[in-house]
Every structure is written in C-alpha cells, then in structure tokens.
Design an enzyme around this catalytic site. Structure first.
Site, mmCIF file in Angstrom:
data_model
loop_
_atom_site.group_PDB
_atom_site.id
_atom_site.type_symbol
_atom_site.label_atom_id
_atom_site.label_comp_id
_atom_site.label_asym_id
_atom_site.label_seq_id
_atom_site.Cartn_x
_atom_site.Cartn_y
_atom_site.Cartn_z
ATOM 1 C CG ASP A 187 -0.295 0.132 2.531
ATOM 2 O OD1 ASP A 187 0.949 0.041 2.583
ATOM 3 O OD2 ASP A 187 -0.994 0.301 3.536
ATOM 4 C CE1 TYR A 232 9.539 1.184 3.967
ATOM 5 C CE2 TYR A 232 7.837 1.941 2.447
ATOM 6 C CZ TYR A 232 8.204 1.415 3.671
ATOM 7 O OH TYR A 232 7.240 1.116 4.602
#
Length: 440
Positions: free
Chosen positions: A170, A263
């Site tokens: 997600d 990330y």
C-alpha cells in the site's frame, strides 16, 4: 450479485479492525457472506475479534462471522485469503531495527539487515498459509500484504509456483494519494500512473490525468522543493513519517525525470538515516506505545460496552486497494493495479525471473502485466543489486546456508562491508533462534 467468503490471516493484527470497517464500507463492490479470522495467537486475536463481532452485529448481521486458531476451520470454503501476518510480532521488529543500528547500519523493518531478518521469519509463515489454502480451498486467491513483500514474493514464486497468490503493497497507494493532494485532485484514481521497480524500491515515470494531460512537470517541480508533503499537510502525520515524505526531495534529485518511492531513502542516504535514528527508541517502540495500546484498548471498550461507539477505531482507507483487487478477480473488471509479479520481459532489459512491481490489468485469471520497456542504467543497477539480495535470502532459507545470508547482508546497499555484515548476521542469528531455520 454473488457473495464471497473471506478469511483474514493475522486476525490479531492492529490493522484488522480497520480492514473490517473498510470491507463493510465496500459491500456494494465486494459483498460478503462470511468473514473469518485466523491467527496462531488465540488470546491476542480474541481481543480484536470480539470487538469486530460487535461491529458486524451492528452493521452487517447477515455476514457469518467466526474466529479460530484451527487452520481447517479457517481455510475451508473461502474465496479469498487476505494475509497480513507478522511472525515474531513487534518485539522481533524491535530487534530487527535495533541490532543493525548497534553496528551503525540502517535499522528498518523491510530494508537492509532488518528486512532480511524479517524475511527469514516471514517465508515459512506465508508458505504455511499458502499450503492451508491449497489444501482446503484450492480455488481461492491469496491477497498477501505480509512484509517484507519482495522476499515473500520471491519465495512463493520459487517454492509454491502454482499458488494463486498476489503480493501487494500500500505504500505506492499512499504516495499517489499525496500526489493527488499536491495536484488538487479529488483522489488518486483521477490519475493514470506508470511505475516500475521492486517492492519498496521503485519510481514513477509517468503521471497523467484521465484526459491524458501530463501531470509530471508540476509534480516534479513540487517534489523537488517539498518532497511528498502536500500544501495542506495533515497535522496527524507522525514526525518520523513527515521526515520520510520530506526526504523524497533529496532522493528525487538523483533522477529528476522520475518520482521515487520514499523507501529509497534507506538505500541512497543510509548515513543520514542512521544519524537521525535513536538506537534506544525505534519505530517499533513508537508503534507498541501508541497504535498497539490504542487499538487494543478501543477493542476492549467496545466488547465491554457491547456497542461500537464505545471505542474509536479508524477505517483503513489505504486498504481499499485490497477490495479493488478482490473485486477485479471476482468480477473480471480488468482494473489497472500495481502488483508484484514475475518480470517475464515486462521490463525489457531486466532479469526475467525477478519479482518486479509494475502496473497490471487484473481479471478472473489474475494479473496481466503491462509492458514497461527499457529502464535507465541507474535504476537497473540499483534494482539488480537489490534483486540479488532478495534471491540470496530465499537461497539461505531454502538451503539453511549461513554463507548465502552473509552474502545477502553484505550485498545490501545499506551495509558498508562484509565484516560489518558478519557481525550483524551473528547477532541476528542469536535473536532469531526460535524463528529461522538452522544455518550451517
């Protein structure tokens, strides 16, 4: 309209109530006849499940509900398995984060040595769920969002090649929601995006509106200055997440033509991440002190009072993509979704057997990946290194190989040397004795 039976594997998770509320809010798209919870921690699951029983009684008394620690009961007569398990729970996440930090290396639950440690625990747990599903509901689909999704996806590709499992994440959904806010759009579904990479390791290379207008120039300009922090920033966003969203501007500077997954900061700026980390109090401590306590106390209050107004539980809007995915399979909608799938030529100049995260059209037979074409050297080089890490972790799990896991940690872009990798590995082995296969 057909109604479906769903089992949530990880029924004791703090995310489960939000997913139940989300499923109830989407009964027009995915009507349920039965909902089951499965967890191997019965006491923890009971607290969550008893509160959800109250909510279901109020909102959808016609849905047959039960919770169990028995796999056969849980996995019999289901159409979908929604899996979000955390093997070792938050105390092991805390070790995943703190052990690398002791050695001056990024401590994060899905990136670097912490993600590798978590992956070594998750592989066996997810394979167990796949086997239960294939035994008792062989026609069912597993929608897996258990982390670390990249390692789990490689393990299921290799070790359960016939399983009907889709691995999803997600985080891109959350970032696309922020893109929509930056652009002043109602929601992310007003955009058509093109993205490629690995899980927690990718780039957007095209964002258009539904009329085909190019939205990338405006987004690139904004992100280069502010990261993914929208003009009207949500005051509820935690400081650690705000830092991650802001840092995207520095990640984007490495390739201003694209927009990065947040990330990537752990791989491209590990020194910054370590310098701004508190080795005594990591994200796991924040979650245990806040989210864990809040959700469990709210569930207990609901159960004791016998009505849902007694406790505050939030609907998990992010998780609506799970309904999108289930509905696409159930009703053959051919919806466009970002999934983790075997590359098989979609990225032309990349390994065919790499598990890549790319747009797919989804219907009753699962995903049909869309062609990406060639990708630039910078992204290809980073992705090749990271895919090798993920494959080595699965090698290590499958073969019980100390050497393969040492190689995996050494190859991670977050780790400075083989000697540091070995020191971290030895500490991780000690911490994970109850969860990892023995390594030789």
């Amino acid at each position: 309209m057909k109604k479906f039976s769903v089992v949530i594997a990880g029924g004791g998770s703090t995310f489960t109530p939000g997913i139940v509320l989300m499923l109830l809010a989407n009964q027009d798209r995915l009507p349920l006849r039965a909902l089951k919870f499965y967890d191997n921690d019965g006491a923890r699951q009971e607290v969550i499940a008893e509160a959800c029983k109250v909510i279901l009684r109020e909102q959808a008394p016609d849905i047959d509900f039960c919770y169990t620690t028995d796999p056969q009961t849980a996995f019999s007569d289901v159409d979908f398995v929604m899996a979000h398990i955390r093997v070792g729970k938050y105390p092991m996440r805390e070790k995943d984060e703190k052990i690398p930090l002791r050695h001056g290396v990024v401590g994060q639950e899905t990136c670097g040595p912490g993600g590798i440690a978590y992956g070594m625990r998750s592989i066996g747990g997810v394979l167990e769920l796949v086997d239960y599903m294939q035994t008792w509901s062989p026609d069912a689909w597993m929608l897996n969002y258990s982390n670390p999704a990249a390692i789990v996806a490689e393990a299921t590709r290799r070790l359960r090649p016939t399983a009907k499992i889709l691995n999803i994440c997600d985080m891109p959904i959350g970032i696309e929601g922020r893109m929509a806010q930056i652009l002043g759009l109602q929601d992310r579904k007003q955009m058509i995006t093109r993205y490629y990479g690995l899980n927690h390791f990718g780039w957007w290379h095209s964002v258009e509106d539904r009329e085909g207008n190019d939205l990338m120039p405006a987004l690139r300009r904004y992100v280069s200055e502010h990261g993914y922090i929208p003009p009207a920033n949500d005051a509820h966003t935690e400081a650690s997440w705000n830092d991650t969203f802001a840092k995207a501007k520095d990640v984007q500077a490495l390739d201003p033509d694209t927009l990065p997954n947040t990330y990537l900061k752990y791989y491209l700026y590990p020194d910054y991440v370590v310098a701004h980390a508190n080795p005594e109090r990591t994200r796991a401590n924040e979650v245990m002190d806040h989210r864990e306590k809040h959700v469990f106390s709210a569930c207990r209050a609901i159960t004791e009072a016998g009505h849902s107004a007694a406790g505050e539980l939030e609907i998990d809007e992010h998780a609506s993509y799970i309904v999108d995915l289930a509905a696409a399979i159930a009703f053959n909608t051919q919806q466009r979704m970002l999934l983790i799938v075997p590359n098989n030529g979609a990225i032309a100049n990349f390994d065919a057997d790499a598990m890549v995260e790319i747009p797919c059209l989804v219907g009753k037979n699962g995903p049909e990946p869309l062609t990406v074409g060639n990708i630039p050297h910078f992204q290809k080089g980073l992705m090749s290194q990271q895919v090798a890490v993920e494959k080595l972790v699965v090698d290590a799990w499958e073969q019980g190989s100390y050497l393969k896991l040492w190689q995996a940690i050494t190859l991670s872009k977050t780790v400075p040397s083989a000697s540091v990798a070995k020191a971290i590995l030895d500490d991780l082995i000690d911490a994970n004795k109850a969860y990892w296969p023995p390594l030789r």
